[in-house]
Design an enzyme around this catalytic site. Sequence first.
Site, PDB file in Angstrom:
ATOM      1  N   CYS A 113       0.872  -1.276  -0.464  1.00 57.37           N
ATOM      2  CA  CYS A 113      -0.200   0.108  -0.216  1.00 57.37           C
ATOM      3  C   CYS A 113       1.027   1.245   0.168  1.00 57.37           C
ATOM      4  CB  CYS A 113      -1.110  -0.496   1.462  1.00 57.37           C
ATOM      5  SG  CYS A 113      -2.276   1.201   1.287  1.00 57.37           S
ATOM      6  N   CYS A 123      -0.643   4.662   1.945  1.00 56.92           N
ATOM      7  CA  CYS A 123      -0.173   3.723   3.548  1.00 56.92           C
ATOM      8  C   CYS A 123       0.699   4.414   3.551  1.00 56.92           C
ATOM      9  CB  CYS A 123      -1.035   2.601   4.361  1.00 56.92           C
ATOM     10  SG  CYS A 123      -2.502   1.740   3.141  1.00 56.92           S
ATOM     11  N   ASP A 124       1.844   3.308   3.205  1.00 55.24           N
ATOM     12  CA  ASP A 124       3.402   3.487   3.484  1.00 55.24           C
ATOM     13  C   ASP A 124       4.505   4.709   2.744  1.00 55.24           C
ATOM     14  OD1 ASP A 124       2.711   1.736   5.534  1.00 55.24           O
ATOM     15  OD2 ASP A 124       3.458  -0.107   4.073  1.00 55.24           O
TER      16      ASP A 124
END
Length: 312
Positions: free
Chosen positions: A135, A138-139
């Site tokens: 992701c 997300c990261d």
Amino acid sequence: MQVKEFDVVILGGGPAGLSAGMYAARGNVSTAIVDINMLGGQPSNYLDLENYPGYSKIGGYELMEKFEEHADKFGIQKFAMQEIKRIDLVSNPKVILTNDIEFHAKSIIIATGASPMKLGIAGELEFLGRGVSYCAVCDAAFYKDKVVAVVGGGNSAVEESIYLTKFASKVYIVHRRDELRADKIIQQRAFNNDKIEMIWNSCVREIKGQDTVSSLTLENMKTGEFAELSVDGIFPYIGICPNVEGFSGQISQDKLGFIMTDETMKTSVDGVYAVGDVRVTPLRQVITAASDGAIAAVYAVRYIESLKEITV
Ligand code: NAP
């Protein structure tokens, strides 16, 4: 254990499930959405969508909030973060058993979506969360001024690569062929981005590091040569597999596990419909997921009405 009875229970609260919920509730049948996570599904993790009609650009999370608010207006009941223990699609009533609720339904709409496919190579599980991520949204912030590799040549790989360039100093796209599968407009953006470098005809064979990822072993598919690529992180985007745990085998599926439906979204089991990414479909988009949900709900409502006629 509480028992809750509904006409329609929708498994999964992404765009397909929320659209199905809205249409089912508008069809005046009692409707619940059950999800193992929060509602919103995969698009909640997308930064922006540029191909949902009516919005030239909208955040994925924002669009899914709008879907949920809209479904709420018609009185759906929502059960998020449910740990599912058992699903029986064939019984009468159909049953979904969670940790503390037994849902009984006349009809079930499966909208469980799909999950990222794994590379299945050494180091992938070992470095999960320590350099391996599925992701980017997300990261990506963890990779400020670092070097990362994205694996794959589809829309996800290329779009997420572009997103990663906001943080990373360099993004390699490692693709097994010499041509991308992604939409041409997205490809062009990647080719025009100075931070992106393509590594064609190559597969990642191993992910290496100490505490965190430090390099990848690549195999050139044309020459058979192996090479080491220094990176701080790797984002595999090599496609998706259907989320069918708990009911796989109870309905007709293709060889990858995706659920087969007819044009009304009906599966091989009476009263069970499948919508969105989890079904065999030529296009996996928010718009097609929403469309699937609408069709399935209309036919689920008709199915429930037909049951009443049989009872009378
Ligand atoms: P995808 O379109 O199936 O692409 C997967 C890519 O990974 C392909 O380029 C494939 O190579 C490669 N690949 C597959 N297995 C591999 C392996 N074992 N090792 C190395 N490479 C491998 O998957 P996706 O990009 O996740 O997209 C899934 C669906 O969502 C698609 O229908 C896509 O259009 C849709 N989507 C749409 C958007 C958008 O419209 N904005 C955004 C994201 C996703 P080959 O090309 O050689 O097969």
